[in-house]
Design a protein around this motif. Structure first.
Motif, PDB file in Angstrom:
ATOM      1  N   UNK A 138      37.157  63.680  41.191  1.00 40.07           N
ATOM      2  CA  UNK A 138      37.011  63.014  42.479  1.00 40.07           C
ATOM      3  C   UNK A 138      37.717  61.688  42.492  1.00 40.07           C
ATOM      4  N   UNK A 139      37.799  61.071  43.641  1.00 37.55           N
ATOM      5  CA  UNK A 139      38.393  59.755  43.684  1.00 37.55           C
ATOM      6  C   UNK A 139      37.591  58.885  44.628  1.00 37.55           C
ATOM      7  N   UNK A 140      37.676  57.576  44.349  1.00 38.77           N
ATOM      8  CA  UNK A 140      36.865  56.618  45.070  1.00 38.77           C
ATOM      9  C   UNK A 140      37.811  55.773  45.914  1.00 38.77           C
ATOM     10  N   UNK A 141      37.616  55.740  47.223  1.00 42.59           N
ATOM     11  CA  UNK A 141      38.523  54.937  48.023  1.00 42.59           C
ATOM     12  C   UNK A 141      38.205  53.451  47.871  1.00 42.59           C
ATOM     13  N   UNK A 142      39.246  52.649  47.785  1.00 44.54           N
ATOM     14  CA  UNK A 142      39.086  51.201  47.703  1.00 44.54           C
ATOM     15  C   UNK A 142      39.710  50.582  48.937  1.00 44.54           C
ATOM     16  N   UNK A 143      39.019  49.629  49.498  1.00 40.27           N
ATOM     17  CA  UNK A 143      39.534  48.981  50.698  1.00 40.27           C
ATOM     18  C   UNK A 143      40.085  47.612  50.309  1.00 40.27           C
ATOM     19  N   UNK A 144      41.331  47.363  50.726  1.00 42.48           N
ATOM     20  CA  UNK A 144      41.939  46.076  50.407  1.00 42.48           C
ATOM     21  C   UNK A 144      41.291  44.982  51.241  1.00 42.48           C
ATOM     22  N   UNK A 145      40.865  43.880  50.583  1.00 43.48           N
ATOM     23  CA  UNK A 145      40.244  42.780  51.309  1.00 43.48           C
ATOM     24  C   UNK A 145      41.208  41.614  51.506  1.00 43.48           C
ATOM     25  N   UNK A 146      41.653  41.030  50.413  1.00 41.41           N
ATOM     26  CA  UNK A 146      42.562  39.887  50.535  1.00 41.41           C
ATOM     27  C   UNK A 146      43.579  39.879  49.409  1.00 41.41           C
ATOM     28  N   UNK A 147      44.660  39.173  49.668  1.00 45.80           N
ATOM     29  CA  UNK A 147      45.658  38.942  48.624  1.00 45.80           C
ATOM     30  C   UNK A 147      45.398  37.537  48.085  1.00 45.80           C
ATOM     31  N   UNK A 148      45.275  37.409  46.768  1.00 41.80           N
ATOM     32  CA  UNK A 148      44.977  36.092  46.203  1.00 41.80           C
ATOM     33  C   UNK A 148      46.174  35.469  45.481  1.00 41.80           C
ATOM     34  N   UNK A 149      47.162  36.258  45.153  1.00 40.10           N
ATOM     35  CA  UNK A 149      48.381  35.701  44.559  1.00 40.10           C
ATOM     36  C   UNK A 149      49.575  36.483  45.063  1.00 40.10           C
ATOM     37  N   UNK A 150      50.706  35.791  45.216  1.00 41.53           N
ATOM     38  CA  UNK A 150      51.960  36.479  45.508  1.00 41.53           C
ATOM     39  C   UNK A 150      52.923  36.217  44.344  1.00 41.53           C
ATOM     40  N   UNK A 151      54.171  36.656  44.503  1.00 39.75           N
ATOM     41  CA  UNK A 151      55.132  36.551  43.402  1.00 39.75           C
ATOM     42  C   UNK A 151      55.314  35.099  42.963  1.00 39.75           C
ATOM     43  N   UNK A 152      55.369  34.166  43.929  1.00 39.18           N
ATOM     44  CA  UNK A 152      55.593  32.757  43.578  1.00 39.18           C
ATOM     45  C   UNK A 152      54.409  32.168  42.823  1.00 39.18           C
ATOM     46  N   UNK A 153      53.207  32.411  43.343  1.00 43.84           N
ATOM     47  CA  UNK A 153      52.040  31.835  42.651  1.00 43.84           C
ATOM     48  C   UNK A 153      51.860  32.467  41.275  1.00 43.84           C
ATOM     49  N   UNK A 154      52.187  33.739  41.147  1.00 44.37           N
ATOM     50  CA  UNK A 154      52.095  34.375  39.825  1.00 44.37           C
ATOM     51  C   UNK A 154      53.070  33.718  38.859  1.00 44.37           C
ATOM     52  N   UNK A 155      54.299  33.498  39.337  1.00 48.75           N
ATOM     53  CA  UNK A 155      55.327  32.902  38.479  1.00 48.75           C
ATOM     54  C   UNK A 155      54.930  31.490  38.063  1.00 48.75           C
ATOM     55  N   UNK A 156      54.448  30.708  39.032  1.00 49.19           N
ATOM     56  CA  UNK A 156      54.071  29.323  38.704  1.00 49.19           C
ATOM     57  C   UNK A 156      52.911  29.298  37.712  1.00 49.19           C
ATOM     58  N   UNK A 157      51.937  30.181  37.907  1.00 46.24           N
ATOM     59  CA  UNK A 157      50.810  30.242  36.979  1.00 46.24           C
ATOM     60  C   UNK A 157      51.275  30.583  35.566  1.00 46.24           C
ATOM     61  N   UNK A 158      52.170  31.562  35.484  1.00 47.22           N
ATOM     62  CA  UNK A 158      52.637  31.984  34.156  1.00 47.22           C
ATOM     63  C   UNK A 158      53.440  30.871  33.483  1.00 47.22           C
ATOM     64  N   UNK A 159      54.239  30.118  34.286  1.00 54.63           N
ATOM     65  CA  UNK A 159      54.988  29.001  33.701  1.00 54.63           C
ATOM     66  C   UNK A 159      54.009  27.949  33.165  1.00 54.63           C
ATOM     67  N   UNK A 160      52.987  27.639  33.955  1.00 52.28           N
ATOM     68  CA  UNK A 160      51.998  26.661  33.484  1.00 52.28           C
ATOM     69  C   UNK A 160      51.307  27.151  32.207  1.00 52.28           C
TER      70      UNK A 160
END
Lengths: 207, 308
Positions: free
Chosen positions: A24-46
């Motif tokens: 079986x499979x469980x449906x997941x509903x998307x709620x919010x986006x908390x990071x995008x490509x830029x914030x991910x990159x900046x976090x990883x650099x830090x």
């Protein structure tokens, strides 16, 4: 198109994700986006800066990415560290399936993948890299797996998202983003190398 | 692919190509575990594996026991000659006793085809793995042969594989033929007419009565042990004549592709089905087959006992 496998109503434009299990499979509903490509990159650099600062350079430093999404994150951290320090840091890949403590309770059987650690971990400072820190059980399994390969000088932990709800006395040394969550929620980290784009979403399991 | 469909491993005839592929994919990381200084993972801690062998064996039994130990399981080995079997205990009572004692898996070898399947029907919790039943199947040997070929050649699809010698008595040949054909290889079998059972074509193999045409252009040659303990009268004129017509020599092997891979399930009758110098030749994967056998059995144990 008024419904889905669970019979829940779907709004136009709403994205539905499915968590697949055997049977079986469980449906997941998307709620919010908390990071995008830029914030991910900046976090990883830090985080790369913090890793270098805390260890006073890269001597004896190795990164080990936990399959699956810890692997591209470890590779990116290594690349940023190289840009900062001008020195290459070895990167390994760890599959923790054989060390999981929940195999007998899972409804499906995870596939065992290759562990590829082309260096000796003995006397190294090992930085484990994963996408999300949640119960801490994956990290426990990863530490056991690393220790079976040798005796590192120390093990540190880097995660892109710490969502809380620890079930073991484990904490991260480097965190991209702390996100308070409920247990009903699922943090989905997407990486360019695997998913074709960089972003972090909060999804929710239906009641 | 979430796991194996069946609870037991009885033969490759019943397995789907996708399931065989899952075993082979799982065996690769297991081979990695075997290369470590500490060859042990905790995956099957607390599980008990019993080997119940009614026929002699060195490599298969040791291979299963090592696989279980590397995976963290405990093993018990039963030799029927020193067990209650000599008091007349029947098979059903023996395995049901093992189940009551807490065995999670029974690895069984028996001289009669179909015994593992029968045991499986008598057990409600314990998993059965066939380690060779009569002239029927030896699925883990088949899987380790497939794994060895794929590791050495990088693929199975489209390969020409010659299986030569005593096909009649060989459960390895049957498992190999089922597995190879399902995975897209082409199988040729060759041996004296008296050692070629009927029905091989139906299994998808091409049958030859002489060695040379079967060897020509082969990517892989699997030589089988002449099972002298099973020979009935009249099947062979003499051992010498068999070796002269069907023994694999360097000269005959030269008919195969230059990069041919030579395999043998062991134990080898040196100088009968295989010239002694070929056993250790550079093209021989015979020892690697043995090593791979442990990795493949670790994969089987994980897939059958590893929860889920």
């Amino acid at each position: 198109m008024g419904g889905n496998a669970s019979g829940m109503p779907v709004r136009p434009g709403q994205v539905i994700f499915y968590l697949h299990f055997r049977g079986g499979s469980l449906p997941l509903v998307e709620k919010t986006q908390i990071m995008d490509a830029d914030t991910m990159r900046r976090s990883l650099i830090r985080m790369a800066h913090e890793i270098v600062e805390k260890n006073k350079g890269v001597k004896g430093l190795v990164l080990i990415g936990i399959r699956r999404r810890g692997v591209p994150l470890a590779e990116r951290l290594a690349q940023f560290i190289q840009e900062i320090e001008g020195k290459a840091v070895p990167v390994g890949i760890l599959d923790i399936t054989l060390y999981r403590d929940d195999l007998t309770t899972l409804s499906y059987q995870p596939q065992v993948q290759q562990t590829e650690i082309p260096f000796d971990v003995t006397n190294k400072v090992v930085v484990l890299v994963d996408d999300v820190l949640y119960t801490g059980r994956t990290v426990r399994a990863a530490m056991d797996a690393v220790i079976d390969l040798g005796r590192p000088r120390s093990i540190q932990l880097a995660v892109l998202v710490d969502r809380g709800h620890r079930e073991l006395p484990i904490r991260a040394d480097y965190v991209g983003k702390n996100v308070p969550t409920s247990r009903k929620e699922v943090i989905a980290v997407m990486a360019q190398e695997i998913d074709g784009e960089d972003k972090v979403l909060i999804k929710e399991k239906p009641d | 692919m979430a796991g194996l469909a069946a609870r037991h491993l009885l033969g490759l005839a019943e397995m789907e190509a996708e399931e065989i592929n899952l075993v082979l994919e799982t065996a690769r990381p297991m081979a990695g575990v075997m290369e470590r200084p500490i060859k042990k993972v905790p995956t099957l801690r607390g599980k008990v594996l019993v080997t119940l062998f009614y026929e002699p064996s060195t490599r298969t039994r040791v291979s299963f026991e090592l696989a279980a130990k590397y995976m963290g399981a405990d093993t018990v080995s039963i030799a029927p000659a020193t067990s209650s079997v000599v008091k007349g205990e029947n098979l059903r009572d023996t395995v049901q006793t093992l189940e009551a004692l807490g065995a999670d898996m029974v690895v069984v070898r028996h001289q009669t085809a179909g015994v593992p399947g029968q045991l499986a029907g008598w057990l409600s919790r314990t998993v059965v793995v066939n380690a060779g039943d009569g002239m029927h199947e030896h699925p883990t040997q088949g899987l380790l042969d497939l794994f060895t070929i794929r590791e050495e050649k990088g693929r199975l699809v489209g390969l020409e594989v010659a299986i030569i010698g005593d096909i009649l008595h060989s459960r390895v040949a049957r498992s190999d033929i089922w597995g190879l054909t399902k995975m897209g290889a082409r199988v040729r079998v060759a041996g004296p007419a008296t050692l070629l059972p009927p029905g091989l074509e139906k299994m998808g193999a091409q049958v030859y009565h002489r060695l040379e045409p079967a060897l020509e252009g082969a990517d892989v040659v699997i030589a089988l042990r002449l099972q002298q303990e099973r020979q009935r009268q009249g099947l062979l004129p003499s051992l010498r004549e068999y070796a002269a017509s069907f023994g694999l020599t360097p000269g005959r092997l030269a008919l195969a592709k230059p990069d041919v891979l030579l395999m043998h399930p062991g134990p080898v009758n040196r100088g009968v089905e295989l010239a002694a110098e070929l056993v250790d030749a550079p093209c021989s994967a015979i020892n690697r087959q043995v090593t791979n056998g442990v990795a493949v059995r670790m994969a089987v144990l994980y897939l059958l006992l590893g929860g889920g």
